[in-house]
Design an enzyme around this catalytic site. Structure first.
Site, PDB file in Angstrom:
ATOM      1  N   TYR A   1     -19.643  12.318  56.929  1.00 29.88           N
ATOM      2  CA  TYR A   1     -18.330  12.549  56.079  1.00 29.88           C
ATOM      3  C   TYR A   1     -18.802  13.813  55.666  1.00 29.88           C
ATOM      4  O   TYR A   1     -19.684  14.337  56.076  1.00 29.88           O
ATOM      5  CB  TYR A   1     -18.463  11.309  54.994  1.00 29.88           C
ATOM      6  CG  TYR A   1     -19.799  11.609  54.343  1.00 29.88           C
ATOM      7  CD1 TYR A   1     -21.219  11.101  54.270  1.00 29.88           C
ATOM      8  CD2 TYR A   1     -19.698  12.135  52.911  1.00 29.88           C
ATOM      9  CE1 TYR A   1     -22.046  11.430  53.545  1.00 29.88           C
ATOM     10  CE2 TYR A   1     -20.691  12.386  51.785  1.00 29.88           C
ATOM     11  CZ  TYR A   1     -21.897  11.825  52.343  1.00 29.88           C
ATOM     12  OH  TYR A   1     -23.043  11.932  51.370  1.00 29.88           O
TER      13      TYR A   1
ATOM     14  N   ARG B   1     -20.188  21.803  59.916  1.00 28.29           N
ATOM     15  CA  ARG B   1     -21.075  20.761  59.647  1.00 28.29           C
ATOM     16  C   ARG B   1     -20.541  19.364  60.208  1.00 28.29           C
ATOM     17  O   ARG B   1     -21.346  18.463  60.655  1.00 28.29           O
ATOM     18  CB  ARG B   1     -21.341  20.671  58.201  1.00 28.29           C
ATOM     19  CG  ARG B   1     -22.679  19.938  57.839  1.00 28.29           C
ATOM     20  CD  ARG B   1     -23.344  19.983  56.523  1.00 28.29           C
ATOM     21  NE  ARG B   1     -22.188  19.615  55.517  1.00 28.29           N
ATOM     22  CZ  ARG B   1     -22.316  19.731  54.066  1.00 28.29           C
ATOM     23  NH1 ARG B   1     -23.419  20.420  53.569  1.00 28.29           N
ATOM     24  NH2 ARG B   1     -21.432  19.302  53.407  1.00 28.29           N
TER      25      ARG B   1
ATOM     26  N   ARG C   1     -19.731  -7.607  67.607  1.00 29.22           N
ATOM     27  CA  ARG C   1     -20.746  -6.896  66.816  1.00 29.22           C
ATOM     28  C   ARG C   1     -21.991  -6.451  67.713  1.00 29.22           C
ATOM     29  O   ARG C   1     -22.518  -7.583  68.171  1.00 29.22           O
ATOM     30  CB  ARG C   1     -21.350  -7.569  65.737  1.00 29.22           C
ATOM     31  CG  ARG C   1     -22.386  -6.654  64.746  1.00 29.22           C
ATOM     32  CD  ARG C   1     -22.825  -7.369  63.532  1.00 29.22           C
ATOM     33  NE  ARG C   1     -23.685  -6.336  62.725  1.00 29.22           N
ATOM     34  CZ  ARG C   1     -25.092  -6.315  63.139  1.00 29.22           C
ATOM     35  NH1 ARG C   1     -25.452  -7.115  64.311  1.00 29.22           N
ATOM     36  NH2 ARG C   1     -25.834  -5.779  62.582  1.00 29.22           N
TER      37      ARG C   1
ATOM     38  N   HIS D   1     -25.187  -3.517  68.462  1.00 32.97           N
ATOM     39  CA  HIS D   1     -25.744  -2.322  68.030  1.00 32.97           C
ATOM     40  C   HIS D   1     -25.087  -1.268  69.072  1.00 32.97           C
ATOM     41  O   HIS D   1     -25.089   0.175  68.692  1.00 32.97           O
ATOM     42  CB  HIS D   1     -27.086  -2.073  68.212  1.00 32.97           C
ATOM     43  CG  HIS D   1     -27.917  -2.780  66.993  1.00 32.97           C
ATOM     44  ND1 HIS D   1     -27.866  -4.089  66.396  1.00 32.97           N
ATOM     45  CD2 HIS D   1     -28.533  -2.325  65.982  1.00 32.97           C
ATOM     46  CE1 HIS D   1     -28.337  -4.326  65.443  1.00 32.97           C
ATOM     47  NE2 HIS D   1     -28.607  -3.265  64.824  1.00 32.97           N
TER      48      HIS D   1
ATOM     49  N   LYS E   1     -24.865  14.379  58.054  1.00 26.32           N
ATOM     50  CA  LYS E   1     -24.374  14.025  56.884  1.00 26.32           C
ATOM     51  C   LYS E   1     -23.639  12.539  57.024  1.00 26.32           C
ATOM     52  O   LYS E   1     -22.412  12.283  57.321  1.00 26.32           O
ATOM     53  CB  LYS E   1     -23.210  15.015  56.336  1.00 26.32           C
ATOM     54  CG  LYS E   1     -22.860  14.534  54.828  1.00 26.32           C
ATOM     55  CD  LYS E   1     -22.324  15.994  54.353  1.00 26.32           C
ATOM     56  CE  LYS E   1     -21.542  15.660  52.723  1.00 26.32           C
ATOM     57  NZ  LYS E   1     -22.535  15.331  51.792  1.00 26.32           N
TER      58      LYS E   1
ATOM     59  N   GLU F   1     -35.141  17.600  48.782  1.00 27.82           N
ATOM     60  CA  GLU F   1     -33.728  17.688  48.180  1.00 27.82           C
ATOM     61  C   GLU F   1     -33.576  16.829  47.152  1.00 27.82           C
ATOM     62  O   GLU F   1     -34.604  15.921  46.749  1.00 27.82           O
ATOM     63  CB  GLU F   1     -32.745  17.989  49.285  1.00 27.82           C
ATOM     64  CG  GLU F   1     -32.590  16.794  49.893  1.00 27.82           C
ATOM     65  CD  GLU F   1     -31.613  16.836  51.062  1.00 27.82           C
ATOM     66  OE1 GLU F   1     -30.512  17.604  51.236  1.00 27.82           O
ATOM     67  OE2 GLU F   1     -31.352  15.984  51.779  1.00 27.82           O
TER      68      GLU F   1
ATOM     69  N   LEU G   1     -30.239  18.271  54.116  1.00 30.11           N
ATOM     70  CA  LEU G   1     -28.824  18.625  54.645  1.00 30.11           C
ATOM     71  C   LEU G   1     -28.554  19.787  54.440  1.00 30.11           C
ATOM     72  O   LEU G   1     -28.994  20.467  53.168  1.00 30.11           O
ATOM     73  CB  LEU G   1     -27.848  17.559  53.606  1.00 30.11           C
ATOM     74  CG  LEU G   1     -26.604  17.759  54.190  1.00 30.11           C
ATOM     75  CD1 LEU G   1     -26.052  16.882  55.336  1.00 30.11           C
ATOM     76  CD2 LEU G   1     -25.418  17.578  53.092  1.00 30.11           C
TER      77      LEU G   1
HETATM   78  N1  PLP Z   1     -28.046  17.143  50.098  1.00 27.62           N
HETATM   79  C1  PLP Z   1     -27.586  16.049  50.119  1.00 27.62           C
HETATM   80  C2  PLP Z   1     -28.326  14.758  50.457  1.00 27.62           C
HETATM   81  C3  PLP Z   1     -26.327  15.702  49.649  1.00 27.62           C
HETATM   82  O1  PLP Z   1     -25.890  14.657  49.638  1.00 27.62           O
HETATM   83  C4  PLP Z   1     -25.466  16.935  49.507  1.00 27.62           C
HETATM   84  C5  PLP Z   1     -24.120  16.517  48.965  1.00 27.62           C
HETATM   85  O2  PLP Z   1     -23.785  15.682  48.821  1.00 27.62           O
HETATM   86  C6  PLP Z   1     -26.251  18.187  49.393  1.00 27.62           C
HETATM   87  C7  PLP Z   1     -27.391  18.333  49.918  1.00 27.62           C
HETATM   88  C8  PLP Z   1     -25.330  19.528  48.941  1.00 27.62           C
HETATM   89  O3  PLP Z   1     -24.509  19.941  50.135  1.00 27.62           O
HETATM   90  P1  PLP Z   1     -23.078  20.540  49.573  1.00 27.62           P
HETATM   91  O4  PLP Z   1     -23.549  21.858  48.932  1.00 27.62           O
HETATM   92  O5  PLP Z   1     -22.400  20.691  51.334  1.00 27.62           O
HETATM   93  O6  PLP Z   1     -22.212  19.902  48.942  1.00 27.62           O
END
Ligand code: PLP
Length: 293
Positions: A38, A57, A106, A108, A153, A186, A210
């Site tokens: 997403y 991304r 279903r 995997h 993501k 993070e 991310l």
């Molecule tokens: N890290 C994670 C795990 C996130 O879910 C997000 C945003 O949802 C971010 C970092 C920040 O990313 P962005 O600045 O692209 O929204």
């Protein structure tokens, strides 16, 4: 055009329709396996902010998971701009999800040639509330219990949900996550920055975080305004002795953290560099809105 959340229009597999009428199959692999990726894209006065970076991304996430990219870049842009134009909100944020698609048995192992499910909807993007601007947020540090591909993501967010719940149960707004090696990765839905002796420090991009678009914007603003910025690993000791801590994300921009594990961060109020960055960030957005891009 509509301005009521109840009349929200969504995009699903080629159609724009009221959210209440949108339905997907129970055999969608996104539902059964969390087999999807997403994006969240902020929109200022009808313009998609950093569209190129978000779509790049998304393409990286699709490629890493071997999910077919159903659109080219201009098709993505056209679909998302159409969706935004159906809503009156001045600022919005788009949630866009692509799953591997529907598979009746279903398994995997994904079947060959599945058709990805494409879903997008948009929400009003509200400014961060005054109380947070004045007082910041409280976080706790928690073990990062996620996998080793946090650069994707992925919709599979169960660990993030569990860590957010754990933070809440400790009376905090969010958590800052510590990897198995003892470094900060993070937040549960944000990137992390600290300020130490005038330097802005953030962990380098890796499989453990991310690659945030807001993080990238903050880096470019720091460069433009000669704010010293360093990418390096941050330990829990570094976090504990930081003058300021920030969390960044597309919907919240940079948020000041004023309490860590029950202790005040710096003065216990949003810090001077954060205030400066907030100002620069608003100017950056304004320039973007006024630009022809
Ligand atoms: N890290 C994670 C795990 C996130 O879910 C997000 C945003 O949802 C971010 C970092 C920040 O990313 P962005 O600045 O692209 O929204």
């Amino acid at each position: 055009m509509t301005d009521s959340v109840n009349q929200q229009i969504v995009y699903l597999n080629g159609s724009y329709l009221p959210m209440m009428e949108s339905q997907i199959s129970t055999q969608d692999r996104g539902f059964l396996f969390g087999d999807g990726v997403y994006e969240v894209i902020p929109v200022y006065q009808g313009k998609l902010f950093r569209f190129d970076a978000h779509i790049q991304r998304l393409k990286n996430s699709l490629q890493a998971t071997s999910i077919t990219n159903p659109f080219n870049d201009s098709e993505w842009l056209e679909m998302l701009e159409n969706l935004v134009a159906k809503h009156d909100w001045q600022d919005q944020y788009i949630y866009l999800q692509v799953t591997r698609g529907v598979q009746m048995q279903r398994d995997h192992l994904p079947a060959d040639c599945l058709t990805p499910t494409i879903y997008a909807y948009t929400n009003p993007l509200k400014p961060v509330v005054d109380n947070i601007i004045q007082n910041g947020i409280k976080v706790v540090s928690l073990d990062d219990i996620r996998w080793l591909r946090c650069d994707i993501k992925a919709t599979t967010l169960l660990p993030n949900v569990m860590m957010k719940l754990a933070a809440k149960s400790q009376g905090a707004d969010d958590a800052i996550l510590i990897t198995r090696e003892g470094n900060i990765s993070e937040g549960t839905a944000s990137n992390t920055f600290i300020v130490k002796d005038g330097n802005l420090i953030t962990p380098p991009n890796s499989n453990e975080i991310l690659p945030g678009i807001t993080r990238m914007v903050i880096e470019s603003i720091a460069a433009e305004h000669n704010i010293p910025m360093i990418e390096k690993n941050i330990t829990l000791d570094d976090l504990n002795s930081a003058d300021e801590i920030w969390l960044s994300s597309s919907t919240k921009e940079a948020l000041p953290v004023t309490q860590l594990n029950g202790q005040a961060v710096g003065s216990g109020k949003p810090g001077a560099l954060w205030l400066q960055m907030r100002e620069h960030y608003q100017q950056h957005k304004q320039k973007f809105i006024e630009s022809q891009l």
